[in-house]
Enzyme design. Structure first.
Site, short mmCIF file in Angstrom:
data_model
loop_
_atom_site.label_atom_id
_atom_site.label_comp_id
_atom_site.label_asym_id
_atom_site.label_seq_id
_atom_site.Cartn_x
_atom_site.Cartn_y
_atom_site.Cartn_z
N ASP A 55 -0.59 -7.90 8.69
CA ASP A 55 -0.61 -7.38 7.33
C ASP A 55 -0.06 -8.45 6.38
OD1 ASP A 55 -0.43 -5.29 5.16
OD2 ASP A 55 1.70 -5.67 5.43
N GLY A 70 -1.69 -10.44 2.72
CA GLY A 70 -2.56 -11.54 2.32
C GLY A 70 -4.02 -11.40 2.68
N ARG A 94 -3.42 -4.42 -1.10
CA ARG A 94 -3.55 -4.77 -2.51
C ARG A 94 -4.99 -4.74 -3.03
NH1 ARG A 94 0.59 -9.35 -3.94
NH2 ARG A 94 1.81 -7.83 -2.76
N LYS A 142 6.70 -2.48 11.96
CA LYS A 142 6.07 -3.28 10.91
C LYS A 142 7.09 -4.17 10.22
CE LYS A 142 3.35 -2.79 6.65
NZ LYS A 142 4.27 -3.40 5.68
N SER A 153 2.39 6.35 3.28
CA SER A 153 3.79 5.93 3.21
C SER A 153 4.73 7.10 2.95
CB SER A 153 3.94 4.90 2.09
OG SER A 153 5.29 4.59 1.87
N ARG A 175 13.18 -8.31 -7.30
CA ARG A 175 11.79 -8.40 -7.75
C ARG A 175 11.78 -8.63 -9.26
NH1 ARG A 175 9.10 -3.51 -4.06
NH2 ARG A 175 9.78 -4.36 -2.04
N SER A 189 4.11 -8.83 9.44
CA SER A 189 4.01 -8.63 7.99
C SER A 189 5.24 -9.20 7.29
CB SER A 189 3.91 -7.12 7.68
OG SER A 189 4.02 -6.87 6.30
N HIS A 242 5.66 -8.05 4.13
CA HIS A 242 5.68 -7.04 3.07
C HIS A 242 4.97 -7.54 1.81
CE1 HIS A 242 7.45 -3.00 2.61
NE2 HIS A 242 7.40 -3.23 1.31
N TYR A 276 9.75 4.91 5.95
CA TYR A 276 10.86 4.14 5.38
C TYR A 276 12.13 4.87 5.81
CZ TYR A 276 7.97 1.10 2.49
OH TYR A 276 7.07 0.16 2.07
N ARG A 304 6.90 -9.47 -0.96
CA ARG A 304 7.71 -8.78 -1.98
C ARG A 304 9.17 -8.59 -1.58
NH1 ARG A 304 5.75 -6.10 -6.02
NH2 ARG A 304 6.96 -4.19 -5.75
N THR A 344 8.95 0.78 9.00
CA THR A 344 9.13 -0.38 8.14
C THR A 344 10.48 -1.03 8.44
OG1 THR A 344 7.90 0.81 6.44
CG2 THR A 344 9.04 -1.20 5.77
#
Length: 268
Positions: free
Chosen positions: A195, A197, A219, A140, A8, A67, A162, A164, A32, A167, A58
């Protein structure tokens, strides 16, 4: 393990050091996309020079979302200098500072807060990436089939479905739920990855049966890292691959080429 790695923009270790550690193993660079075009162009140039073989853009984080756990824990590691390694070592970023980060790290981080994220990007801006890199570009964060159509129209080399990891937008559609609709649009014209889960080998089976060419895993590796460092990450990889292999066999398939939607039953 020869598992491809996506590094990243928001990493503490600069992309060059990651590439050095990986040697000849396959790696992509996840961009990013910020407000400073000079920094973006520099990141692309550095990624190419460091042997990254694709750019993952992204789309779903033009700004950080609400969050609650991060707010509760006052958790924003960027302000502590974590996750900004690519910026602090970037010549274009450093050229915009009055003093180098080694002398005034606080000013450097504050400048980072001004350039990270860009809510003004449009589909036409993909041409900027094409101008500054010859690497394949994967988008993505696609969940809507209409966006998949636009990705094809604007020449994306791949799509990553995805949300993300849940989040960014609370209540967003699950990536697995969005996957078939995107695949229906793409019709194998470009690769579609999934992507968010993926926790077990059976999750990989489901995603590939719904049309994904491959999946991304994040994760679980972090959990392995927290428990047992590098050995923990390797153990998670080994377990997931073994689980996938066994589930593939138990579903009556010899290889991933046999996976399709006939393997699945839709919940009533």
């Amino acid at each position: 393990m020869s598992v491809p790695f996506i590094a990243s923009s928001a990493s503490t270790v600069p992309m060059e050091k990651i590439a050095e550690a990986m040697g000849d193993e396959p790696r992509w660079f996840q961009l990013y996309w910020g407000k400073d075009p000079d920094v973006t162009a520099s990141f692309l140039k550095r990624a190419e020079a460091s042997g990254y073989s694709a750019i993952v853009v992204t789309l779903d984080t033009p700004m950080l979302a609400w969050r609650e756990y991060d707010l509760k824990n006052v958790y924003l590691p960027f302000l502590l200098g974590e996750g900004v390694g690519n910026y602090l070592t970037d010549p274009a970023f450093r050229s915009k500072l009055k003093k180098p980060p080694e002398v005034d790290p606080t000013a450097a981080i504050m400048h980072w807060t001004q350039v990270f994220g860009n809510a003004g990007l449009t589909w036409e801006d993909i041409a900027f990436l094409r101008k500054h890199t010859d690497l394949p570009i994967l988008l993505k964060g696609i969940l809507d089939p209409e966006d998949a159509k636009l990705a094809l129209e604007y020449g994306a080399d791949g799509i990553i479905v995805s949300n993300h990891g849940g989040r960014q937008v609370d209540g967003a559609i699950g990536a697995l739920e969005a996957l078939p609709q995107v695949c229906n649009v793409v019709q194998d014209k470009i690769p579609v990855l999934m992507d968010s889960g993926i926790r077990r080998g059976s999750d990989i089976i489901k995603a590939m049966s719904l049309g994904a060419n491959a999946v991304l895993v994040g994760r679980p590796f972090m959990n392995g890292l927290a428990v047992a460092g590098g050995d923990g990450v390797k153990e998670v990889m080994k377990n997931m691959i073994a689980d996938f292999d066994l589930t593939l066999a138990l579903s009556g398939n010899r290889s991933v080429e046999g996976l399709d939607r006939s393997l699945l039953r839709e919940s009533e």
